[in-house]
Design an enzyme around this catalytic site. Structure first.
Site, PDB file in Angstrom:
ATOM      1  N   GLY A 161       3.311   5.885  12.715  1.00 40.21           N
ATOM      2  CA  GLY A 161       3.638   6.686  11.538  1.00 40.21           C
ATOM      3  C   GLY A 161       4.450   7.936  11.829  1.00 40.21           C
ATOM      4  O   GLY A 161       5.486   8.171  11.207  1.00 40.21           O
ATOM      5  N   GLY A 197       1.748  25.320  23.928  1.00 39.33           N
ATOM      6  CA  GLY A 197       2.967  24.501  23.914  1.00 39.33           C
ATOM      7  C   GLY A 197       3.127  23.830  22.564  1.00 39.33           C
ATOM      8  O   GLY A 197       2.182  23.235  22.040  1.00 39.33           O
ATOM      9  N   ASN A 205       0.858  -1.180   0.000  1.00 40.84           N
ATOM     10  CA  ASN A 205       0.000   0.000   0.000  1.00 40.84           C
ATOM     11  C   ASN A 205       0.899   1.237   0.000  1.00 40.84           C
ATOM     12  O   ASN A 205       1.082   1.898   1.012  1.00 40.84           O
ATOM     13  CB  ASN A 205      -0.896  -0.038   1.237  1.00 40.84           C
ATOM     14  CG  ASN A 205      -1.859   1.123   1.266  1.00 40.84           C
ATOM     15  OD1 ASN A 205      -2.258   1.631   0.216  1.00 40.84           O
ATOM     16  ND2 ASN A 205      -2.215   1.565   2.456  1.00 40.84           N
ATOM     17  N   LYS A 239      -3.242  13.134  20.723  1.00 38.93           N
ATOM     18  CA  LYS A 239      -4.423  12.818  21.517  1.00 38.93           C
ATOM     19  C   LYS A 239      -4.228  11.726  22.551  1.00 38.93           C
ATOM     20  O   LYS A 239      -3.724  10.645  22.248  1.00 38.93           O
ATOM     21  CB  LYS A 239      -5.535  12.361  20.564  1.00 38.93           C
ATOM     22  CG  LYS A 239      -6.094  13.497  19.756  1.00 38.93           C
ATOM     23  CD  LYS A 239      -7.278  12.994  18.986  1.00 38.93           C
ATOM     24  CE  LYS A 239      -8.001  14.138  18.292  1.00 38.93           C
ATOM     25  NZ  LYS A 239      -9.000  13.624  17.383  1.00 38.93           N
ATOM     26  N   GLU A 268       7.077  18.649  12.571  1.00 35.49           N
ATOM     27  CA  GLU A 268       6.899  18.986  11.155  1.00 35.49           C
ATOM     28  C   GLU A 268       7.315  20.436  10.901  1.00 35.49           C
ATOM     29  O   GLU A 268       7.677  20.791   9.785  1.00 35.49           O
ATOM     30  CB  GLU A 268       5.424  18.834  10.734  1.00 35.49           C
ATOM     31  CG  GLU A 268       4.807  17.478  10.988  1.00 35.49           C
ATOM     32  CD  GLU A 268       4.154  17.381  12.368  1.00 35.49           C
ATOM     33  OE1 GLU A 268       4.757  17.872  13.349  1.00 35.49           O
ATOM     34  OE2 GLU A 268       3.070  16.799  12.469  1.00 35.49           O
ATOM     35  N   GLY A 295      -1.006   1.486  12.789  1.00 36.14           N
ATOM     36  CA  GLY A 295      -2.087   0.907  13.592  1.00 36.14           C
ATOM     37  C   GLY A 295      -1.708  -0.456  14.139  1.00 36.14           C
ATOM     38  O   GLY A 295      -1.994  -0.780  15.303  1.00 36.14           O
ATOM     39  N   ARG A 352       7.890   0.090   1.644  1.00 35.51           N
ATOM     40  CA  ARG A 352       7.130  -1.136   1.942  1.00 35.51           C
ATOM     41  C   ARG A 352       7.452  -2.263   0.964  1.00 35.51           C
ATOM     42  O   ARG A 352       7.439  -3.432   1.358  1.00 35.51           O
ATOM     43  CB  ARG A 352       5.633  -0.834   1.917  1.00 35.51           C
ATOM     44  CG  ARG A 352       5.224  -0.087   3.163  1.00 35.51           C
ATOM     45  CD  ARG A 352       3.756   0.140   3.179  1.00 35.51           C
ATOM     46  NE  ARG A 352       3.352   0.604   4.492  1.00 35.51           N
ATOM     47  CZ  ARG A 352       2.247   1.291   4.720  1.00 35.51           C
ATOM     48  NH1 ARG A 352       1.441   1.587   3.717  1.00 35.51           N
ATOM     49  NH2 ARG A 352       1.941   1.662   5.942  1.00 35.51           N
ATOM     50  N   ARG A 411      -8.647  -4.965  -2.771  1.00 34.82           N
ATOM     51  CA  ARG A 411      -9.811  -4.153  -2.373  1.00 34.82           C
ATOM     52  C   ARG A 411     -10.717  -3.772  -3.543  1.00 34.82           C
ATOM     53  O   ARG A 411     -11.683  -3.049  -3.353  1.00 34.82           O
ATOM     54  CB  ARG A 411      -9.374  -2.922  -1.581  1.00 34.82           C
ATOM     55  CG  ARG A 411      -8.911  -3.318  -0.195  1.00 34.82           C
ATOM     56  CD  ARG A 411      -8.918  -2.181   0.785  1.00 34.82           C
ATOM     57  NE  ARG A 411      -8.298  -2.615   2.025  1.00 34.82           N
ATOM     58  CZ  ARG A 411      -7.755  -1.816   2.917  1.00 34.82           C
ATOM     59  NH1 ARG A 411      -7.749  -0.517   2.715  1.00 34.82           N
ATOM     60  NH2 ARG A 411      -7.229  -2.305   4.024  1.00 34.82           N
ATOM     61  N   LYS A 463      -4.337   6.958  22.690  1.00 40.77           N
ATOM     62  CA  LYS A 463      -3.204   6.267  23.294  1.00 40.77           C
ATOM     63  C   LYS A 463      -3.512   5.666  24.672  1.00 40.77           C
ATOM     64  O   LYS A 463      -2.616   5.159  25.340  1.00 40.77           O
ATOM     65  CB  LYS A 463      -2.000   7.233  23.420  1.00 40.77           C
ATOM     66  CG  LYS A 463      -1.505   7.826  22.111  1.00 40.77           C
ATOM     67  CD  LYS A 463      -0.586   6.870  21.355  1.00 40.77           C
ATOM     68  CE  LYS A 463      -0.325   7.286  19.922  1.00 40.77           C
ATOM     69  NZ  LYS A 463       0.784   8.170  19.704  1.00 40.77           N
TER      70      LYS A 463
END
Ligand code: PEP
Length: 671
Positions: A381, A320, A23, A225, A351, A404, A36, A141, A229
């Site tokens: 990721g 922050g 993918n 978030k 980033e 994931g 990959r 798919r 997690k």
């Protein structure tokens, strides 16, 4: 249970169907990043080099239906025309990926693309290929069954894909958390399912973090978030000496502690969760490391001017964006104590260059730890993107290819694509019969505890009743289970000379051997009596080894299978599928026990396969795949590996050779 890998199967002249994760990002039919594809090359080369007839690869590539819908909506919004075929060809068709794979493989193998009409009905095409060909199927798919919710739909595609292989290899770690036709359901329809080399590496690094890490374990968990997690934080708390919490999610924790966080990212609905995690960490004795200073900005923008905030509290006008120098000093101190580090999620907005320092420093600290021999694992990721940005990926012990999937594995979840590759565990048992005084038993038990330490298989020592207590005390805390060689049909009462399950429970026995040939033939125990003992032992929570096997006369009359069938069926009569999970069957040809004669590996395999088939009929394919079938009958160091290499032989029940550590250890540690 261990995963089975490509190294455990024979590929010569076999057709192999392998799930890969190709993918990859595509633009106008061109692969943009082939990480990959490169990650699957070692397994592809391994399978071809080991003589596979054909290797058929299958993968998804994006999500054609959903992606096209989105692109169409966008085109309509922008007033542009949308060409579905062109869009799909440039982004979702596998032909360019097959061409790219050919470039990467060079002369190692010829790659052919199976065509654009899907994955169904390609068997004739695949069978017509030259030996050693790699075949790429179209995007899985394109079939709605691939991601179906209904098992029947999943099975329809899975069955069709299974036609391409005698062996299923799953090397798609990135999709291992998906329960889909090509990642998991297919395993139901092929005789053998194993993990590829990439999958093996991923599991070998990530799984021990949850099950048995080299301690101290330090976990660095960042990202935006808390909500995404929570499960991983709770799971890692069980083993971590320190949990470093960074990134946007740290502010929810700081707010939960009553600190001022200004305009920083926060999930107010997760404050209670954060409090609970802080409380749980206290109970586990794990240190929670939160930022004590920050680099802030007035708004979330790459061009924002960084503002150093030397305290933990942030004023109302700032947010922050990264951790400050005092926090980094603390990170250094914590990381210096680790023997394993797992890192998932950046500690700042890496980033944006102005706020990348903290994440860059963490990457450097983790890389330095690797060079000191610390096991360092980067997953997820964003943190993978971060180590790539800082050019440090090669300095980590392991950088996961799954986002994931790696997160779910760290959460302690079972991943469908991994579970289907788990093999039965080898189980090596020693039956000491009516030998040894207590002192002699103790001596043997002590020697075995030492020699089997770190052994990879499941072990059992079954001393005579008189030595169980002595041996049990020595085996406590070791990797060797405690066995008994028999039990009574009843819990208690007028049974002179018998020993009851209650008494065995009291002694700490784990496993009871029932239906041993000496019990059947010398003490005339019949199937009904053995079945009664089986039920009683299982009802009291014991594991049971049920012995079956024919006499020489029965073998010579061609009755071996019929005898094993009767003894297995009668022995298991009325035993539930749940209880079967606690049963091991030992095939012990009576003529081989204690005689020095061993069944040839092929003869033993034939009966083992027959017994597994019986279990499939009685309890279904999954139970048959999982049940452990030991071989017994003059097993020794010289023949153990050969026997255990057979597909349906999962261990050994050893008599004579179990009486000395020098003779049992090489069997138990066979390779
Ligand atoms: C046994 O007692 O179960 C057995 C298999 O014995 P041996 O290994 O001595 O043949």
């Amino acid at each position: 249970m261990m995963i089975k890998t490509v190294k455990t199967v024979e590929f010569k002249d076999k057709r192999v169907i392998m799930r890969v994760d190709f993918n990859v990002p595509m633009k106008d039919g061109v692969v943009q990043d082939d990480t990959r594809i490169a990650a699957a090359i070692p397994t592809i080369k391994y399978i071809i080099a080991h003589g596979a007839k054909t290797l058929t690869l299958m993968s998804h590539l994006g999500d054609p239906a959903k992606d096209a819908e989105k692109a169409k909506a966008k085109a309509e919004k922008d007033g542009k025309t949308f060409d579905y075929d062109k869009y799909i060809k440039g982004k979702h068709r596998m032909a360019p990926v097959a061409a790219h794979l050919q470039k990467k493989l060079g002369k190692a193998a010829v790659v052919v693309f199976a065509g654009e009409d899907g994955c169904f009905g390609k068997k004739a095409f695949i069978d017509s290929q030259k030996p050693g060909t790699v075949i790429m199927l179209e995007n899985t798919r394109f079939h709605k069954e691939e991601t179906a919710k209904d098992a029947k739909d999943l099975d329809k595609l899975a069955k069709s894909l299974a036609e391409y292989g005698d062996i299923f290899v799953n090397d798609a770690f990135g999709t291992a958390h998906r329960d889909q036709a090509s990642t998991a359901s297919i395993a139901k329809f092929v005789p053998v399912s194993v993990a590829g080399l990439l999958m093996e590496k991923e599991v070998n690094y990530l799984e021990p973090v949850v099950t048995n890490p080299v301690k101290p374990l330090v976990a660095i968990i960042g990202g935006a978030k808390v909500s995404s997690k929570i499960a991983v934080l709770e799971s890692l708390l069980k083993n971590a000496s320190a949990l470093v919490i960074g990134g946007g999610m740290a502010f929810t924790f700081l707010k939960a502690q009553g600190k001022k966080i200004g305009k920083s990212l926060v999930e107010d609905d997760q404050i209670d969760t954060a409090k609970k995690i802080l409380e749980a960490a206290k109970k586990c004795g794990a240190e929670i490391v939160l930022p004590v200073d920050h680099v802030c900005a007035d708004k979330f923008d790459a061009a924002s001017k960084p503002v150093a905030v030397a305290s933990v509290n942030i004023s109302d006008k700032l947010m922050g964006m990264d951790v400050g120098p005092k926090t980094l000093a603390k990170y250094k101190e914590v990381i210096s104590k680790a023997k394993t580090i797992v890192w998932n999620g950046p500690v700042g907005v890496f980033e944006y260059d102005a706020f990348a320092k903290g994440t860059g420093e963490v990457a450097k600290l983790v890389a330095e730890a690797t060079s000191r021999g610390v096991i360092t694992i980067v997953g997820g990721g964003d943190s993978v993107a971060a180590v790539n940005k800082f050019g440090l990926a090669s300095k980590m012990s392991h950088v996961s290819t799954g986002g994931g999937a790696s997160l779910e594995l760290l959460e302690g979840k079972k991943l469908p694509g991994i579970e289907v590759t788990r093999g039965r565990e080898y189980f090596i048992a020693g039956n000491w019969k009516m030998h040894k005084t207590r002192a002699e038993s103790a001596e043997l038990a002590k020697a075995l505890v030492k020699s089997l330490k770190g052994g990879k298989h499941k072990y059992l020592a079954a001393p005579s009743f008189t030595s169980i207590e002595t041996v049990g005390a020595i085996l406590k805390g070791s990797n060797i289970l405690l066995g008994a060689q028999n039990c009574s049909t009843d819990e208690q009462g007028a049974h002179t000379g018998e020993v009851s399950v209650l008494q065995l429970k009291d002694l700490g026995v784990d496993v009871i051997i029932l239906g041993h040939s000496e019990r059947r033939h010398v003490y005339k125990e019949d199937d009904a009596l053995i079945n009664k003992k089986m039920k009683l032992a299982l009802a009291h929570g014991f594991e049971v080894i049920l012995c079956v096997g024919e006499t020489l006369d029965e073998r010579e009359k061609g009755k071996a299978e019929a005898i094993c069938k009767r003894q297995t069926e009668k022995g298991l009569e009325g035993i539930s599928a749940a209880d079967l999970a606690k049963v091991t069957i030992a095939y012990e040809p009576v003529w081989a026990i204690g005689t020095g004669k061993t069944a040839t590996p092929d003869d033993a395999q034939a009966i083992h396969k027959f017994i597994r088939g019986l279990i499939a009929k009685l309890y279904g394919a999954e139970a048959a795949r999982m049940i452990v079938i030991q071989y017994g009958g003059s097993v020794k160091a010289e023949n153990a590996a050969q026997l255990m290499a057979m597909e349906d032989i999962d261990g050994a029940l050893v008599g004579g050779a179990s009486l000395k550590a020098e003779t049992f250890t090489p069997i138990a540690k066979f390779s």
